[in-house]
Scaffold this active site. Structure first.
Site, PDB file in Angstrom:
ATOM      1  N   ASP A  10      -3.214  13.495 -12.007  1.00 43.55           N
ATOM      2  CA  ASP A  10      -4.247  12.493 -12.302  1.00 43.55           C
ATOM      3  C   ASP A  10      -3.976  11.886 -13.681  1.00 43.55           C
ATOM      4  OD1 ASP A  10      -7.919  12.702 -12.414  1.00 43.55           O
ATOM      5  OD2 ASP A  10      -6.517  11.134 -13.034  1.00 43.55           O
ATOM      6  N   ASN A  24      -7.070  -5.320 -11.722  1.00 43.89           N
ATOM      7  CA  ASN A  24      -7.052  -6.634 -11.070  1.00 43.89           C
ATOM      8  C   ASN A  24      -7.307  -7.673 -12.159  1.00 43.89           C
ATOM      9  OD1 ASN A  24      -9.995  -7.297 -11.271  1.00 43.89           O
ATOM     10  ND2 ASN A  24     -10.146  -5.476 -10.000  1.00 43.89           N
ATOM     11  N   GLY A  32      -9.239   2.828  -6.492  1.00 41.38           N
ATOM     12  CA  GLY A  32      -7.981   3.487  -6.881  1.00 41.38           C
ATOM     13  C   GLY A  32      -7.948   4.007  -8.307  1.00 41.38           C
ATOM     14  N   ASP A  34      -7.735   2.321 -10.976  1.00 35.14           N
ATOM     15  CA  ASP A  34      -8.613   1.488 -11.825  1.00 35.14           C
ATOM     16  C   ASP A  34     -10.012   2.109 -11.874  1.00 35.14           C
ATOM     17  OD1 ASP A  34      -9.444  -2.111 -11.707  1.00 35.14           O
ATOM     18  OD2 ASP A  34      -9.459  -0.662 -13.344  1.00 35.14           O
ATOM     19  N   SER A 124       0.683  -1.109  -7.689  1.00 34.19           N
ATOM     20  CA  SER A 124       0.655  -1.938  -6.475  1.00 34.19           C
ATOM     21  C   SER A 124       0.887  -1.188  -5.173  1.00 34.19           C
ATOM     22  CB  SER A 124       1.674  -3.095  -6.546  1.00 34.19           C
ATOM     23  OG  SER A 124       1.141  -4.167  -7.302  1.00 34.19           O
ATOM     24  N   GLY A 126      -0.928   1.081  -3.743  1.00 34.38           N
ATOM     25  CA  GLY A 126      -2.153   1.527  -3.055  1.00 34.38           C
ATOM     26  C   GLY A 126      -2.824   0.349  -2.375  1.00 34.38           C
ATOM     27  N   TYR A 128      -2.916  -2.654  -3.095  1.00 33.73           N
ATOM     28  CA  TYR A 128      -2.129  -3.906  -3.034  1.00 33.73           C
ATOM     29  C   TYR A 128      -0.977  -3.834  -2.044  1.00 33.73           C
ATOM     30  CZ  TYR A 128      -4.685  -6.314  -6.787  1.00 33.73           C
ATOM     31  OH  TYR A 128      -5.646  -6.960  -7.541  1.00 33.73           O
TER      32      TYR A 128
HETATM   33  N1  APR Z   1      -3.969   9.053 -11.215  1.00 30.13           N
HETATM   34  C1  APR Z   1      -2.732   8.564 -10.903  1.00 30.13           C
HETATM   35  N2  APR Z   1      -2.500   7.741  -9.864  1.00 30.13           N
HETATM   36  C2  APR Z   1      -3.565   7.396  -9.090  1.00 30.13           C
HETATM   37  C3  APR Z   1      -4.891   7.855  -9.356  1.00 30.13           C
HETATM   38  C4  APR Z   1      -5.060   8.716 -10.475  1.00 30.13           C
HETATM   39  N3  APR Z   1      -6.269   9.208 -10.802  1.00 30.13           N
HETATM   40  N4  APR Z   1      -5.724   7.322  -8.409  1.00 30.13           N
HETATM   41  C5  APR Z   1      -4.956   6.586  -7.587  1.00 30.13           C
HETATM   42  N5  APR Z   1      -3.671   6.630  -7.988  1.00 30.13           N
HETATM   43  C6  APR Z   1      -2.490   6.000  -7.386  1.00 30.13           C
HETATM   44  C7  APR Z   1      -2.584   5.579  -5.950  1.00 30.13           C
HETATM   45  O1  APR Z   1      -2.415   6.700  -5.089  1.00 30.13           O
HETATM   46  C8  APR Z   1      -1.396   4.616  -5.884  1.00 30.13           C
HETATM   47  O2  APR Z   1      -0.188   5.353  -5.701  1.00 30.13           O
HETATM   48  O3  APR Z   1      -2.246   4.790  -8.084  1.00 30.13           O
HETATM   49  C9  APR Z   1      -1.380   3.992  -7.280  1.00 30.13           C
HETATM   50  C10 APR Z   1      -1.874   2.556  -7.334  1.00 30.13           C
HETATM   51  O4  APR Z   1      -2.843   2.359  -6.323  1.00 30.13           O
HETATM   52  P1  APR Z   1      -4.194   1.539  -6.602  1.00 30.13           P
HETATM   53  O5  APR Z   1      -4.992   2.249  -7.596  1.00 30.13           O
HETATM   54  O6  APR Z   1      -4.797   1.241  -5.266  1.00 30.13           O
HETATM   55  O7  APR Z   1      -3.678   0.192  -7.297  1.00 30.13           O
HETATM   56  P2  APR Z   1      -2.939  -1.076  -6.689  1.00 30.13           P
HETATM   57  O8  APR Z   1      -2.266  -0.770  -5.395  1.00 30.13           O
HETATM   58  O9  APR Z   1      -2.140  -1.611  -7.827  1.00 30.13           O
HETATM   59  O10 APR Z   1      -4.147  -2.065  -6.352  1.00 30.13           O
HETATM   60  C11 APR Z   1      -4.862  -2.629  -7.430  1.00 30.13           C
HETATM   61  O11 APR Z   1      -6.951  -1.883  -6.572  1.00 30.13           O
HETATM   62  O12 APR Z   1      -8.394  -0.522  -7.668  1.00 30.13           O
HETATM   63  C12 APR Z   1      -8.131  -1.813  -7.362  1.00 30.13           C
HETATM   64  O13 APR Z   1      -9.030  -3.066  -9.196  1.00 30.13           O
HETATM   65  C13 APR Z   1      -7.827  -2.638  -8.590  1.00 30.13           C
HETATM   66  O14 APR Z   1      -7.888  -4.712  -7.385  1.00 30.13           O
HETATM   67  C14 APR Z   1      -7.034  -3.763  -7.986  1.00 30.13           C
HETATM   68  C15 APR Z   1      -6.214  -3.050  -6.919  1.00 30.13           C
END
Ligand code: APR
Length: 175
Positions: A10, A24, A32, A34, A124, A126, A128
């Site tokens: 984490d 975003n 996610g 964020d 990106s 997750g 995205y």
């Molecule tokens: N620690 C580390 N990695 C994490 C955590 C955490 N606590 N939580 C999630 N992740 C990972 C996810 O598993 C993924 O591999 O972070 C990676 C990025 O995924 P997302 O958080 O979904 O981000 P992204 O794909 O870039 O999408 C961005 O999602 O949360 C919204 O506001 C954000 O609109 C934006 C979009």
């Protein structure tokens, strides 16, 4: 030159100079990583992001591929760099260049701020929808290129949140 390392875990728990947030363009938080970062940092983070958004009006607070730095408040790290990754649309809309720019600009901003340790999530891959294997290759190549220009960075972590990403980054770093 610093060799990037991979850990599984984490990102909000890491006591490094700066963690990178996959944000975003509104900077107002989301799901996610964020959502996890905003929850753990506390409400002062959103307040700072709103201030940045107001200063940058009428433009968007953070363009895709760009990076913005804030405090980290209740997190163990000292700063957060918010970067906006590309939404995967099949690969023909410059997604790889935007993703590479996220890593490059975040690293340059950390170096310019005098920081020496940085942790990246798998931007990106997750919500995205960027294919994990393609994203890992772009991330490692972009970081390797930029580390040549940022000699003060002593620790760079790729923080994987799932085994698939961990194995992909392990393979990419062996290349
Ligand atoms: N620690 C580390 N990695 C994490 C955590 C955490 N606590 N939580 C999630 N992740 C990972 C996810 O598993 C993924 O591999 O972070 C990676 C990025 O995924 P997302 O958080 O979904 O981000 P992204 O794909 O870039 O999408 C961005 O999602 O949360 C919204 O506001 C954000 O609109 C934006 C979009």
């Amino acid at each position: 030159m610093t060799k990037p390392e991979i850990i599984c875990g984490d990102i909000t728990k890491l006591d490094v100079d700066v963690i990178v947030n996959a944000a975003n363009s509104s900077l107002m938080g989301g799901g996610g990583v964020d959502g996890a970062i905003h929850r753990a940092a506390g409400p002062q983070l959103l307040a700072e992001c709103m201030k940045i958004a107001a200063e940058r009006r009428p433009g968007s607070p953070c363009q895709a591929g760009d990076a913005v730095i804030t405090g980290a408040y209740q997190l163990p790290c000292t700063y957060i760099i918010h970067t906006v990754g590309p939404i995967w649309q099949g690969g023909g809309q410059g997604e790889a260049e935007i993703l590479a720019s996220c890593y490059r600009k975040s690293l340059l901003l950390a170096a310019k701020t005098g920081l020496t340790s940085i942790a990246f999530p798998n931007i990106s891959t997750g919500i995205y929808g960027y294919p994990k294997d393609k994203a890992a290759a772009v991330a490692v190549e972009s970081v390797r290129k930029t580390l040549d220009e940022t000699p003060n960075i002593q620790l760079l972590l790729f923080v994987c949140f799932d085994e698939e990403n961990y194995n992909l980054y392990e393979k990419e770093l062996k290349n």
